[in-house]
Design a protein around this motif. Structure first.
Motif, PDB file in Angstrom:
ATOM      1  N   LEU A  51      19.818  -5.105 -24.286  1.00 31.22           N
ATOM      2  CA  LEU A  51      21.091  -4.820 -23.441  1.00 31.22           C
ATOM      3  C   LEU A  51      22.176  -5.643 -24.123  1.00 31.22           C
ATOM      4  N   LYS A  52      21.951  -7.011 -24.538  1.00 25.52           N
ATOM      5  CA  LYS A  52      22.643  -7.929 -25.399  1.00 25.52           C
ATOM      6  C   LYS A  52      23.181  -7.221 -26.752  1.00 25.52           C
ATOM      7  N   THR A  53      22.365  -6.654 -27.341  1.00 30.15           N
ATOM      8  CA  THR A  53      22.596  -5.929 -28.666  1.00 30.15           C
ATOM      9  C   THR A  53      23.572  -4.689 -28.167  1.00 30.15           C
ATOM     10  N   LYS A  54      23.341  -3.973 -27.414  1.00 29.29           N
ATOM     11  CA  LYS A  54      24.061  -2.832 -27.154  1.00 29.29           C
ATOM     12  C   LYS A  54      25.458  -3.215 -26.709  1.00 29.29           C
ATOM     13  N   LEU A  55      25.278  -4.127 -25.653  1.00 29.93           N
ATOM     14  CA  LEU A  55      26.613  -4.449 -25.005  1.00 29.93           C
ATOM     15  C   LEU A  55      27.644  -5.390 -25.999  1.00 29.93           C
ATOM     16  N   THR A  56      27.071  -6.113 -27.024  1.00 24.89           N
ATOM     17  CA  THR A  56      28.073  -6.824 -28.050  1.00 24.89           C
ATOM     18  C   THR A  56      28.242  -5.772 -29.213  1.00 24.89           C
ATOM     19  N   ASP A  58      30.705  -3.270 -29.284  1.00 19.50           N
ATOM     20  CA  ASP A  58      32.108  -3.170 -29.192  1.00 19.50           C
ATOM     21  C   ASP A  58      32.727  -4.504 -28.784  1.00 19.50           C
ATOM     22  N   SER A  59      32.333  -5.338 -28.185  1.00 18.31           N
ATOM     23  CA  SER A  59      32.827  -6.521 -27.791  1.00 18.31           C
ATOM     24  C   SER A  59      31.835  -7.818 -28.387  1.00 18.31           C
ATOM     25  N   ASP A  60      32.317  -8.952 -29.004  1.00 16.31           N
ATOM     26  CA  ASP A  60      31.528  -9.994 -28.961  1.00 16.31           C
ATOM     27  C   ASP A  60      31.142 -10.816 -27.892  1.00 16.31           C
ATOM     28  N   THR A  61      31.859 -10.776 -26.674  1.00 18.64           N
ATOM     29  CA  THR A  61      32.082 -11.615 -25.680  1.00 18.64           C
ATOM     30  C   THR A  61      31.254 -10.838 -24.556  1.00 18.64           C
ATOM     31  N   LEU A  62      30.261 -11.628 -24.023  1.00 22.07           N
ATOM     32  CA  LEU A  62      29.280 -11.011 -23.032  1.00 22.07           C
ATOM     33  C   LEU A  62      29.091 -12.033 -21.824  1.00 22.07           C
ATOM     34  N   PHE A  63      29.371 -11.543 -20.765  1.00 24.47           N
ATOM     35  CA  PHE A  63      29.019 -12.419 -19.272  1.00 24.47           C
ATOM     36  C   PHE A  63      27.470 -12.048 -18.846  1.00 24.47           C
ATOM     37  N   ILE A  64      26.839 -12.976 -18.679  1.00 20.63           N
ATOM     38  CA  ILE A  64      25.504 -12.448 -17.866  1.00 20.63           C
ATOM     39  C   ILE A  64      25.505 -13.233 -16.393  1.00 20.63           C
ATOM     40  N   PHE A  65      25.599 -12.448 -15.388  1.00 22.44           N
ATOM     41  CA  PHE A  65      25.636 -12.920 -14.162  1.00 22.44           C
ATOM     42  C   PHE A  65      24.292 -12.848 -13.596  1.00 22.44           C
ATOM     43  N   GLY A  71      16.417 -20.117 -11.884  1.00 24.12           N
ATOM     44  CA  GLY A  71      15.675 -19.066 -11.820  1.00 24.12           C
ATOM     45  C   GLY A  71      15.147 -18.534 -13.100  1.00 24.12           C
ATOM     46  N   THR A  72      14.316 -17.571 -13.258  1.00 23.17           N
ATOM     47  CA  THR A  72      13.630 -16.988 -14.274  1.00 23.17           C
ATOM     48  C   THR A  72      14.945 -15.999 -15.085  1.00 23.17           C
ATOM     49  N   PRO A  73      15.815 -15.447 -14.260  1.00 21.00           N
ATOM     50  CA  PRO A  73      16.687 -14.624 -14.891  1.00 21.00           C
ATOM     51  C   PRO A  73      17.740 -15.623 -15.467  1.00 21.00           C
ATOM     52  N   PHE A  74      18.254 -16.731 -14.804  1.00 25.80           N
ATOM     53  CA  PHE A  74      19.102 -17.612 -15.459  1.00 25.80           C
ATOM     54  C   PHE A  74      18.466 -18.262 -16.587  1.00 25.80           C
ATOM     55  N   ASN A  75      17.203 -18.628 -16.637  1.00 25.43           N
ATOM     56  CA  ASN A  75      16.647 -19.345 -17.792  1.00 25.43           C
ATOM     57  C   ASN A  75      16.732 -18.318 -18.783  1.00 25.43           C
ATOM     58  N   GLN A  76      16.138 -17.032 -18.752  1.00 28.47           N
ATOM     59  CA  GLN A  76      16.148 -16.356 -19.866  1.00 28.47           C
ATOM     60  C   GLN A  76      17.522 -15.936 -20.431  1.00 28.47           C
ATOM     61  N   ALA A  77      18.359 -15.841 -19.589  1.00 22.59           N
ATOM     62  CA  ALA A  77      19.805 -15.521 -20.271  1.00 22.59           C
ATOM     63  C   ALA A  77      20.224 -16.776 -20.799  1.00 22.59           C
ATOM     64  N   MET A  78      19.825 -18.004 -20.455  1.00 23.23           N
ATOM     65  CA  MET A  78      20.326 -19.238 -21.307  1.00 23.23           C
ATOM     66  C   MET A  78      19.541 -19.112 -22.675  1.00 23.23           C
ATOM     67  N   LEU A  79      18.412 -18.819 -22.538  1.00 18.66           N
ATOM     68  CA  LEU A  79      17.613 -18.766 -23.869  1.00 18.66           C
ATOM     69  C   LEU A  79      18.278 -17.621 -24.789  1.00 18.66           C
ATOM     70  N   LEU A  80      18.522 -16.529 -24.252  1.00 15.82           N
ATOM     71  CA  LEU A  80      19.278 -15.515 -25.296  1.00 15.82           C
ATOM     72  C   LEU A  80      20.635 -15.897 -25.498  1.00 15.82           C
ATOM     73  N   LYS A  81      21.208 -16.641 -24.837  1.00 17.29           N
ATOM     74  CA  LYS A  81      22.715 -17.024 -25.095  1.00 17.29           C
ATOM     75  C   LYS A  81      22.314 -18.201 -26.360  1.00 17.29           C
ATOM     76  N   GLY A  82      21.479 -19.179 -26.288  1.00 16.71           N
ATOM     77  CA  GLY A  82      21.254 -20.000 -27.323  1.00 16.71           C
ATOM     78  C   GLY A  82      22.386 -20.850 -27.365  1.00 16.71           C
ATOM     79  N   ASP A  83      23.088 -20.722 -28.739  1.00 13.52           N
ATOM     80  CA  ASP A  83      24.312 -21.536 -29.042  1.00 13.52           C
ATOM     81  C   ASP A  83      25.315 -20.580 -29.325  1.00 13.52           C
ATOM     82  N   ASN A  84      25.372 -19.332 -28.672  1.00 15.11           N
ATOM     83  CA  ASN A  84      26.532 -18.423 -28.818  1.00 15.11           C
ATOM     84  C   ASN A  84      27.405 -18.716 -28.161  1.00 15.11           C
ATOM     85  N   VAL A  89      26.901 -17.509 -19.343  1.00  8.57           N
ATOM     86  CA  VAL A  89      25.850 -17.142 -18.114  1.00  8.57           C
ATOM     87  C   VAL A  89      26.461 -17.947 -16.828  1.00  8.57           C
ATOM     88  N   ILE A  90      26.291 -17.046 -16.074  1.00  3.71           N
ATOM     89  CA  ILE A  90      26.956 -17.589 -14.582  1.00  3.71           C
ATOM     90  C   ILE A  90      26.036 -17.612 -13.609  1.00  3.71           C
TER      91      ILE A  90
END
Length: 143
Positions: A51-56, A58-65, A71-84, A89-90
């Motif tokens: 989803l990150k690949t697909k959603l970025t 046309d736009s390099d900015t992505l919000f993950i709510f 929790g696991t969804p937050f932790n995995q989103a933070m790992l995906l974010k990395g230093d980008n 991640v909210i």
């Protein structure tokens, strides 16, 4: 336009995006990603990365709510974010926050300002309802 992923435990993301669409109509830039107990973690991680690949594209900015800080969804989103710096991640997502995001996003508000606005909307959207006698009713808000 900023794209976003709404994710969380169980059907949290599906229910929240459905509620938002009941109020604001279909949202092309918002995708629900449930984290289901019966699905392998690897599948969830792969789905989020895809989803990150697909959603970025046309736009390099992505919000993950996400639903819950730590929790696991937050932790995995933070790992995906990395230093980008273009991924935010909210945690603690609620419906007022998503409605504010959609409105601010449509107006072309900057990502930094959207983050400020959605946090404020999330806070002010949480109240304890009270019934008041007719003589106590505030003419402005009717409560």
């Amino acid at each position: 336009m900023i794209n976003c992923i709404v994710t969380g435990h169980g059907e949290f993301s599906v229910g929240l995006t459905h509620a938002l669409e009941m109020i604001a109509g279909p949202q092309a830039n918002m995708v629900a990603l449930p984290f289901r107990e019966e699905d392998p973690l690897e599948t969830y991680v792969d789905n989020m990365a895809n989803l990150k690949t697909k959603l970025t594209e046309d736009s390099d900015t992505l919000f993950i709510f996400t639903d819950l800080l730590g929790g696991t969804p937050f932790n995995q989103a933070m790992l995906l974010k990395g230093d980008n710096p273009n991924i935010s991640v909210i945690a603690g997502t609620n419906l007022p926050m998503l409605l504010e995001f959609m409105g601010q996003n449509l107006m072309g508000t900057t990502p930094a300002e959207i983050l400020t606005q959605i946090i404020e909307s999330a806070k002010t959207g949480m109240v304890v309802g009270e019934l008041k006698a007719a003589e106590e009713v505030d003419e402005v808000d009717g409560i």
